[in-house]
Scaffold this motif. Sequence first.
Motif, PDB file in Angstrom:
ATOM      1  N   GLU A   1     -22.027   3.624   0.143  1.00  0.00           N
ATOM      2  CA  GLU A   1     -20.886   3.359  -0.806  1.00  0.00           C
ATOM      3  C   GLU A   1     -19.711   2.898   0.313  1.00  0.00           C
ATOM      4  OE1 GLU A   1     -19.367   6.674  -2.924  1.00  0.00           O
ATOM      5  OE2 GLU A   1     -21.288   7.226  -3.658  1.00  0.00           O
ATOM      6  N   ASN A   2     -19.681   3.356   1.665  1.00  0.00           N
ATOM      7  CA  ASN A   2     -18.419   2.591   2.452  1.00  0.00           C
ATOM      8  C   ASN A   2     -18.947   1.209   2.888  1.00  0.00           C
ATOM      9  OD1 ASN A   2     -17.220   5.000   2.125  1.00  0.00           O
ATOM     10  ND2 ASN A   2     -17.989   5.891   4.159  1.00  0.00           N
ATOM     11  N   ALA A   3     -20.276   0.807   3.083  1.00  0.00           N
ATOM     12  CA  ALA A   3     -20.760  -0.299   3.277  1.00  0.00           C
ATOM     13  C   ALA A   3     -20.441  -1.208   2.403  1.00  0.00           C
ATOM     14  CB  ALA A   3     -22.228  -0.236   3.922  1.00  0.00           C
ATOM     15  N   SER A   4     -20.533  -0.940   1.084  1.00  0.00           N
ATOM     16  CA  SER A   4     -20.576  -1.827   0.111  1.00  0.00           C
ATOM     17  C   SER A   4     -19.154  -2.170  -0.115  1.00  0.00           C
ATOM     18  CB  SER A   4     -21.145  -1.508  -1.335  1.00  0.00           C
ATOM     19  OG  SER A   4     -20.563  -0.193  -1.731  1.00  0.00           O
ATOM     20  N   ALA A   5     -18.127  -1.084   0.089  1.00  0.00           N
ATOM     21  CA  ALA A   5     -16.671  -1.197  -0.080  1.00  0.00           C
ATOM     22  C   ALA A   5     -16.030  -2.242   1.207  1.00  0.00           C
ATOM     23  CB  ALA A   5     -16.087  -0.038  -0.007  1.00  0.00           C
ATOM     24  N   LEU A   6     -16.739  -2.075   1.990  1.00  0.00           N
ATOM     25  CA  LEU A   6     -16.215  -2.966   3.190  1.00  0.00           C
ATOM     26  C   LEU A   6     -16.558  -4.378   3.184  1.00  0.00           C
ATOM     27  CD1 LEU A   6     -15.366  -3.010   6.068  1.00  0.00           C
ATOM     28  CD2 LEU A   6     -17.591  -2.902   6.883  1.00  0.00           C
ATOM     29  N   ASP A   7     -17.911  -4.535   2.383  1.00  0.00           N
ATOM     30  CA  ASP A   7     -18.207  -5.929   1.910  1.00  0.00           C
ATOM     31  C   ASP A   7     -17.044  -6.649   0.876  1.00  0.00           C
ATOM     32  OD1 ASP A   7     -20.377  -5.749   3.832  1.00  0.00           O
ATOM     33  OD2 ASP A   7     -21.760  -5.324   2.567  1.00  0.00           O
ATOM     34  N   ALA A   8     -16.815  -5.784  -0.011  1.00  0.00           N
ATOM     35  CA  ALA A   8     -16.054  -6.141  -1.061  1.00  0.00           C
ATOM     36  C   ALA A   8     -14.722  -6.319  -0.306  1.00  0.00           C
ATOM     37  CB  ALA A   8     -15.752  -4.960  -2.012  1.00  0.00           C
ATOM     38  N   ARG A   9     -13.809  -5.667   0.415  1.00  0.00           N
ATOM     39  CA  ARG A   9     -12.729  -5.805   1.427  1.00  0.00           C
ATOM     40  C   ARG A   9     -12.919  -7.262   2.022  1.00  0.00           C
ATOM     41  NH1 ARG A   9     -10.583  -3.200  -2.263  1.00  0.00           N
ATOM     42  NH2 ARG A   9     -10.436  -1.031  -1.811  1.00  0.00           N
ATOM     43  N   LYS A  10     -14.062  -7.318   2.803  1.00  0.00           N
ATOM     44  CA  LYS A  10     -14.113  -8.536   3.423  1.00  0.00           C
ATOM     45  C   LYS A  10     -13.995  -9.754   2.737  1.00  0.00           C
ATOM     46  CE  LYS A  10     -16.707  -6.628   7.595  1.00  0.00           C
ATOM     47  NZ  LYS A  10     -17.829  -6.701   8.334  1.00  0.00           N
ATOM     48  N   ALA A  11     -14.759  -9.880   1.621  1.00  0.00           N
ATOM     49  CA  ALA A  11     -15.064 -10.787   0.585  1.00  0.00           C
ATOM     50  C   ALA A  11     -13.359 -11.352   0.152  1.00  0.00           C
ATOM     51  CB  ALA A  11     -15.800 -10.749  -0.600  1.00  0.00           C
ATOM     52  N   GLU A  12     -12.745 -10.075  -0.320  1.00  0.00           N
ATOM     53  CA  GLU A  12     -11.225 -10.193  -0.651  1.00  0.00           C
ATOM     54  C   GLU A  12     -10.448 -10.657   0.616  1.00  0.00           C
ATOM     55  OE1 GLU A  12      -7.664  -7.420  -2.541  1.00  0.00           O
ATOM     56  OE2 GLU A  12      -9.717  -6.435  -2.078  1.00  0.00           O
ATOM     57  N   ILE A  13     -10.520 -10.334   1.624  1.00  0.00           N
ATOM     58  CA  ILE A  13      -9.743 -10.900   2.846  1.00  0.00           C
ATOM     59  C   ILE A  13     -10.097 -12.162   3.032  1.00  0.00           C
ATOM     60  CG2 ILE A  13      -9.613 -10.879   5.202  1.00  0.00           C
ATOM     61  CD1 ILE A  13      -9.800  -7.718   5.139  1.00  0.00           C
ATOM     62  N   ALA A  14     -11.327 -12.618   2.686  1.00  0.00           N
ATOM     63  CA  ALA A  14     -11.684 -14.067   2.873  1.00  0.00           C
ATOM     64  C   ALA A  14     -10.812 -15.038   1.838  1.00  0.00           C
ATOM     65  CB  ALA A  14     -13.282 -14.386   2.828  1.00  0.00           C
ATOM     66  N   LYS A  15     -10.848 -14.491   0.399  1.00  0.00           N
ATOM     67  CA  LYS A  15     -10.230 -15.235  -0.427  1.00  0.00           C
ATOM     68  C   LYS A  15      -8.664 -15.366  -0.223  1.00  0.00           C
ATOM     69  CE  LYS A  15     -13.190 -13.847  -4.312  1.00  0.00           C
ATOM     70  NZ  LYS A  15     -13.462 -13.200  -5.672  1.00  0.00           N
ATOM     71  N   LEU A  16      -8.342 -14.217   0.325  1.00  0.00           N
ATOM     72  CA  LEU A  16      -6.617 -14.295   0.712  1.00  0.00           C
ATOM     73  C   LEU A  16      -6.184 -15.032   1.884  1.00  0.00           C
ATOM     74  CD1 LEU A  16      -5.872 -10.397  -0.133  1.00  0.00           C
ATOM     75  CD2 LEU A  16      -5.127 -12.374  -1.550  1.00  0.00           C
ATOM     76  N   THR A  17      -7.142 -15.112   2.698  1.00  0.00           N
ATOM     77  CA  THR A  17      -7.049 -15.873   3.815  1.00  0.00           C
ATOM     78  C   THR A  17      -7.000 -17.513   3.267  1.00  0.00           C
ATOM     79  OG1 THR A  17      -7.946 -14.202   5.272  1.00  0.00           O
ATOM     80  CG2 THR A  17      -7.844 -16.554   6.183  1.00  0.00           C
ATOM     81  N   GLU A  18      -8.071 -17.923   2.463  1.00  0.00           N
ATOM     82  CA  GLU A  18      -8.004 -19.022   2.085  1.00  0.00           C
ATOM     83  C   GLU A  18      -6.776 -19.629   1.061  1.00  0.00           C
ATOM     84  OE1 GLU A  18     -10.838 -21.610  -1.043  1.00  0.00           O
ATOM     85  OE2 GLU A  18     -11.895 -20.316   0.069  1.00  0.00           O
TER      86      GLU A  18
END
Length: 100
Positions: free
Chosen positions: A38-55
């Motif tokens: 669960e923590n690994a999937s939450a981390l992946d979701a946060r990384k995707a969100e960070i990539a969108k926000l960075t863009e």
Amino acid sequence: MRKPATESRLKRAVALMALLLLAGFAVAGPTGLLAWSENASALDARKAEIAKLTEKRDALRNRVKLLDPEAADPDLASELVRDQLGVMREDEVVITLEDK
């Protein structure tokens, strides 16, 4: 008075129960093996969100740079004036569509 063998068995039983309890927390606890996925999937979701926000941040940073009062981009300034003030050139034709 208790026998030494009974005392030893009681100590072993308590130690075994404590060990089983620790093993249970290691598997099913909040930081155990089951929560790891669960923590690994939450981390992946946060990384995707960070990539969108960075863009998005980079796009906004570029737009702010283009709107610098010292050297504004003429195309962007023209686009903003047309959009916000409804201004158009003399050689342009505006076609309005009715909403259904």
